[in-house]
Scaffold this active site. Sequence first.
Site, PDB file in Angstrom:
ATOM      1  CD1 TRP A 118      -2.109  -2.214   1.046  1.00  0.00           C
ATOM      2  CD2 TRP A 118      -3.451  -0.427   1.215  1.00  0.00           C
ATOM      3  NE1 TRP A 118      -3.390  -2.651   1.007  1.00  0.00           N
ATOM      4  CE2 TRP A 118      -4.254  -1.591   1.113  1.00  0.00           C
ATOM      5  CE3 TRP A 118      -4.075   0.815   1.338  1.00  0.00           C
ATOM      6  CZ2 TRP A 118      -5.645  -1.536   1.121  1.00  0.00           C
ATOM      7  CZ3 TRP A 118      -5.457   0.865   1.366  1.00  0.00           C
ATOM      8  CH2 TRP A 118      -6.225  -0.300   1.241  1.00  0.00           C
TER       9      TRP A 118
ATOM     10  CG  PHE B  80       8.505  -1.316  13.872  1.00  0.00           C
ATOM     11  CD1 PHE B  80       7.569  -2.296  13.599  1.00  0.00           C
ATOM     12  CD2 PHE B  80       8.064  -0.031  14.129  1.00  0.00           C
ATOM     13  CE1 PHE B  80       6.215  -2.002  13.591  1.00  0.00           C
ATOM     14  CE2 PHE B  80       6.713   0.279  14.132  1.00  0.00           C
ATOM     15  CZ  PHE B  80       5.779  -0.716  13.865  1.00  0.00           C
TER      16      PHE B  80
ATOM     17  CB  ILE C  15      -2.255   6.712   5.480  1.00  0.00           C
ATOM     18  CG1 ILE C  15      -0.779   6.756   5.077  1.00  0.00           C
ATOM     19  CG2 ILE C  15      -2.858   8.118   5.551  1.00  0.00           C
ATOM     20  CD1 ILE C  15      -0.484   7.476   3.791  1.00  0.00           C
TER      21      ILE C  15
ATOM     22  CD  GLU D  45      -1.991  -9.174   4.423  1.00  0.00           C
ATOM     23  OE1 GLU D  45      -1.687  -8.005   4.107  1.00  0.00           O
ATOM     24  OE2 GLU D  45      -3.140  -9.510   4.780  1.00  0.00           O
TER      25      GLU D  45
ATOM     26  N   GLY E  59     -11.037   7.155   7.880  1.00  0.00           N
ATOM     27  CA  GLY E  59     -12.168   7.591   8.684  1.00  0.00           C
ATOM     28  C   GLY E  59     -12.753   6.513   9.580  1.00  0.00           C
ATOM     29  CB  THR E  60     -13.170   3.043   9.487  1.00  0.00           C
ATOM     30  OG1 THR E  60     -12.000   2.388   8.972  1.00  0.00           O
ATOM     31  CG2 THR E  60     -14.045   3.522   8.328  1.00  0.00           C
TER      32      THR E  60
ATOM     33  CG  HIS F 123      -9.407  -1.269   8.460  1.00  0.00           C
ATOM     34  ND1 HIS F 123     -10.318  -2.286   8.385  1.00  0.00           N
ATOM     35  CD2 HIS F 123      -8.296  -1.731   7.846  1.00  0.00           C
ATOM     36  CE1 HIS F 123      -9.785  -3.312   7.757  1.00  0.00           C
ATOM     37  NE2 HIS F 123      -8.556  -3.004   7.411  1.00  0.00           N
TER      38      HIS F 123
ATOM     39  NE  ARG G 206       7.263  10.954  10.900  1.00  0.00           N
ATOM     40  CZ  ARG G 206       6.740  12.169  10.788  1.00  0.00           C
ATOM     41  NH1 ARG G 206       6.307  12.622   9.605  1.00  0.00           N
ATOM     42  NH2 ARG G 206       6.645  12.963  11.845  1.00  0.00           N
TER      43      ARG G 206
HETATM   44  C1  DLZ Z   1      -7.215  -2.576   4.312  1.00  0.00           C
HETATM   45  C2  DLZ Z   1      -6.031  -1.673   4.458  1.00  0.00           C
HETATM   46  C3  DLZ Z   1      -6.213  -0.298   4.651  1.00  0.00           C
HETATM   47  C4  DLZ Z   1      -7.568   0.323   4.741  1.00  0.00           C
HETATM   48  N1  DLZ Z   1      -5.177   0.543   4.742  1.00  0.00           N
HETATM   49  C5  DLZ Z   1      -3.917   0.033   4.678  1.00  0.00           C
HETATM   50  C6  DLZ Z   1      -2.795   0.896   4.794  1.00  0.00           C
HETATM   51  O1  DLZ Z   1      -2.876   2.130   4.917  1.00  0.00           O
HETATM   52  N2  DLZ Z   1      -1.551   0.323   4.750  1.00  0.00           N
HETATM   53  C7  DLZ Z   1      -1.369  -1.032   4.611  1.00  0.00           C
HETATM   54  O2  DLZ Z   1      -0.210  -1.474   4.606  1.00  0.00           O
HETATM   55  N3  DLZ Z   1      -2.430  -1.850   4.482  1.00  0.00           N
HETATM   56  C8  DLZ Z   1      -3.677  -1.362   4.501  1.00  0.00           C
HETATM   57  N4  DLZ Z   1      -4.757  -2.188   4.369  1.00  0.00           N
HETATM   58  C9  DLZ Z   1      -4.519  -3.606   4.006  1.00  0.00           C
HETATM   59  C10 DLZ Z   1      -4.276  -4.560   5.186  1.00  0.00           C
HETATM   60  O3  DLZ Z   1      -2.973  -4.396   5.703  1.00  0.00           O
HETATM   61  C11 DLZ Z   1      -4.391  -6.026   4.686  1.00  0.00           C
HETATM   62  O4  DLZ Z   1      -3.546  -6.225   3.583  1.00  0.00           O
HETATM   63  C12 DLZ Z   1      -5.807  -6.371   4.250  1.00  0.00           C
HETATM   64  O5  DLZ Z   1      -6.718  -6.156   5.301  1.00  0.00           O
HETATM   65  C13 DLZ Z   1      -5.909  -7.845   3.779  1.00  0.00           C
HETATM   66  O6  DLZ Z   1      -5.542  -8.738   4.830  1.00  0.00           O
END
Ligand code: DLZ
Length: 168
Positions: free
Chosen positions: A26, A116, A85, A62, A88-89, A91, A130
């Site tokens: 991501w 880390f 990052i 993961e 709004g939830t 998560h 960063r």
């Molecule tokens: C689902 C998700 C969200 C919303 N945001 C990020 C993020 O900002 N950075 C990141 O590395 N991963 C994000 N993920 C994905 C989760 O880490 C994961 O890959 C999924 O929930 C599938 O297991």
Amino acid sequence: MSGHGAPELDRLDGGDVRVAVVAASWHEQVMGGLLDGALRVLTDAGVTGGRLTVVRVPGSFELPVAAARFARAGYDAVVALGVVIRGGTPHFDYVCQAATVGLTQVTVDTGVPVGFGVLTCDDEQQALDRAGLPGSREDKGAEAAHAAVTTALALRAAAGRGARTARD
Ligand code: DLZ
């Protein structure tokens, strides 16, 4: 957390150290900076060729399972890189906690140092600041790689002086 007080990144001699870099996917621009910084430190330390493995996983959630695989496969250190990052939830909190607790568990359970390099940011600008990119204030990928190799070398030296580690 402020970057003030971070140690100098001196040049390391990691000539016989095996390192795995596990990197989420991501936020690709920021990830590119983190990966470049980590690989620069490792290459400068002589961690190259068959002693350096890079694996991409989907997200930061993961990272622990990938880190655990390499830690148990005989690697001397693992570098974990990711960017989360805030949205709004809630998560954000769950992914950050899963990555942080999971990587901590891997390093403590296996005795293998895990650098880390997971950025947990309120917005993209904080992450770019960063990421070790041109214009960034900090280079967290480089710092994570440096920390992992430094710790592996320190633990090896300590073992040589008679201090047993979790892996002995
Ligand atoms: C689902 C998700 C969200 C919303 N945001 C990020 C993020 O900002 N950075 C990141 O590395 N991963 C994000 N993920 C994905 C989760 O880490 C994961 O890959 C999924 O929930 C599938 O297991």
